[in-house]
Design an enzyme around this catalytic site. Structure first.
Site, short mmCIF file in Angstrom:
data_model
loop_
_atom_site.label_atom_id
_atom_site.label_comp_id
_atom_site.label_asym_id
_atom_site.label_seq_id
_atom_site.Cartn_x
_atom_site.Cartn_y
_atom_site.Cartn_z
N TYR A 1 -3.97 6.63 1.43
CA TYR A 1 -2.53 6.75 1.20
C TYR A 1 -2.01 8.08 1.77
CZ TYR A 1 1.82 6.74 -1.61
OH TYR A 1 3.12 6.76 -2.04
N HIS B 1 -7.44 -7.03 -5.87
CA HIS B 1 -7.87 -5.77 -6.48
C HIS B 1 -9.36 -5.84 -6.85
CE1 HIS B 1 -3.92 -4.04 -6.71
NE2 HIS B 1 -3.47 -4.78 -7.68
P1 A3P Z 1 4.23 6.38 -7.36
O1 A3P Z 1 4.22 5.79 -8.72
O2 A3P Z 1 3.35 7.59 -7.25
O3 A3P Z 1 5.57 6.64 -6.85
P2 A3P Z 1 1.00 -0.19 -5.68
O4 A3P Z 1 1.82 -0.67 -4.55
O5 A3P Z 1 -0.47 -0.23 -5.41
O6 A3P Z 1 1.40 -0.81 -6.96
O7 A3P Z 1 1.29 1.37 -5.80
C1 A3P Z 1 2.53 1.84 -6.24
C2 A3P Z 1 2.70 3.24 -5.74
O8 A3P Z 1 2.97 3.20 -4.33
C3 A3P Z 1 3.90 3.93 -6.38
O9 A3P Z 1 3.58 5.33 -6.37
C4 A3P Z 1 5.02 3.61 -5.39
O10 A3P Z 1 6.11 4.48 -5.47
C5 A3P Z 1 4.26 3.77 -4.08
N1 A3P Z 1 4.89 3.04 -2.98
C6 A3P Z 1 5.43 1.81 -3.00
N2 A3P Z 1 5.94 1.50 -1.80
C7 A3P Z 1 5.71 2.57 -1.01
C8 A3P Z 1 6.03 2.85 0.36
N3 A3P Z 1 6.68 2.00 1.10
N4 A3P Z 1 5.65 4.05 0.85
C9 A3P Z 1 4.99 4.94 0.09
N5 A3P Z 1 4.67 4.72 -1.21
C10 A3P Z 1 5.02 3.55 -1.76
#
Ligand code: A3P
Length: 326
Positions: free
Chosen positions: A227, A139
């Site tokens: 995204y 990050h």
């Molecule tokens: P939301 O809280 O909006 O649902 P990170 O992976 O950077 O921690 O980000 C988490 C976010 O990515 C969350 O968003 C989560 O639901 C979403 N996320 C995790 N896996 C995903 C996938 N396979 N496809 C799309 N979004 C995903």
């Protein structure tokens, strides 16, 4: 957070040298009162800063390394799953049941430099990264990583997400970590930190700009993904990622549905339904907390018009003339 975790359950291992450095850095605190310091323009918890310094001191890049970068809650888990799946294609499995994503959470497969690999030491044992190519994540903003990478031709993929959706995702994540209902008071406190920039790994705009500029300057080595674009056109974006990583789909693979297969395998519904992601933890974070709604524009359900306008104004001003828009 410590895999994006608001608290420091693993304990601080901060050297005296780092303590002296911290005392000279700008400081602040997050909504839960946890201390942050600003190093090279980015806000870190103290133990994360130690990981960053360890990384800067000790990481030796290899030409074939792949680094997945993101601001927390921007789709890191998804990018990790997609990249792992793309690279797994070259490995022959006797059956789909052996896919690595079925045996570990994407964060267990692709560790963070500053939170996992270099968390405790500047000379960790990297022999377990014998698989080729080595796959890491971070990050950290690009400018903090760059001097350590020197002129390495390793590839960096950044996933960027709409700032307001990132903020909402962060709020839900923090509440899940604190094991409390998503309270408006917590949202307001995170919103304030987002706007001031003094949030873990913030300011958000400096983070995205560092990779945005890096991708414009060196598109062969830095790929900027969004995204929302992966959501809108998963197959095109998966192919774009594969091309960038030097493992493009063959015509035969495209014809036999390999791209769609990876898209389906890595869908939120599929990943979150896997047994391995319904149970277990990585760095004190329940695997299940990495998956929520994954919707574009979910912020509309939670932010007031005032909050929306203020964030939009800040982002517009900060990204002015950069060519990057939300
Ligand atoms: P939301 O809280 O909006 O649902 P990170 O992976 O950077 O921690 O980000 C988490 C976010 O990515 C969350 O968003 C989560 O639901 C979403 N996320 C995790 N896996 C995903 C996938 N396979 N496809 C799309 N979004 C995903």
């Amino acid at each position: 957070m410590d895999n994006e975790r608001p608290s420091n359950a693993r304990g601080d291992k901060i050297t005296d040298e780092t303590k002296i450095l911290i005392s000279s850095l700008p400081s602040d605190a997050d909504g839960e009162g946890k201390k942050l310091c600003n190093y090279q323009g980015c806000w870190y918890y103290y133990n994360t800063l130690q990981g960053v310094l360890n990384f800067q001191r000790g990481f030796q890049p290899q030409d074939t390394d792949i680094i997945l970068a993101s601001f927390p809650k921007s789709g890191t888990t998804w990018l990790k799953a997609l990249t792992v799946s793309l690279l797994e294609r070259s490995k022959k499995h006797s059956s789909d049941d052996e896919h690595i994503l079925l045996s570990d959470n994407p964060h267990g497969i692709v560790p963070f430099f500053e939170i996992d690999v270099f968390h405790e030491s500047s000379s960790p044992d990297l022999s377990k990264f014998s698989s080729f190519p080595r796959l890491f994540s971070t990050h950290m903003p690009l400018h903090t990583m760059k001097p350590t990478l020197k002129d390495s031709p390793c590839k960096i993929v950044y996933i960027c997400r709409d700032v307001k959706d990132t903020l909402i995702s962060w709020w839900f994540f923090v509440c899940a970590m604190l094991k409390v209902e998503p309270k408006t008071s917590i949202l307001e406190s995170i919103y304030k930190s987002f706007c001031s920039g003094a949030i873990y790994y913030g300011p958000f705009w400096e983070h995205v700009l560092s990779y945005w500029k890096g991708s414009l300057e060196d598109p062969k080595h830095v790929l900027f993904m969004r995204y929302e674009e992966i959501k809108a056109e998963p197959c095109d974006q998966i192919k774009r990622l594969a091309d960038f990583l030097g493992c493009p789909f063959t015509k035969e693979e495209e014809e036999n549905g390999s791209v769609e297969k990876i898209s389906d395998l890595c869908s939120l519904r599929n990943l979150s339904g896997m047994e391995v992601n319904k149970t277990g933890k990585v760095n004190d974070v329940d695997h299940k907390n990495f998956f929520r709604k994954g919707e574009v524009g979910d912020w509309k359900n939670y932010l007031t018009p005032e909050m929306e306008n203020k964030i939009d104004m800040i982002i517009q001003e900060k990204l002015q003339c950069s060519g990057l828009k939300f």
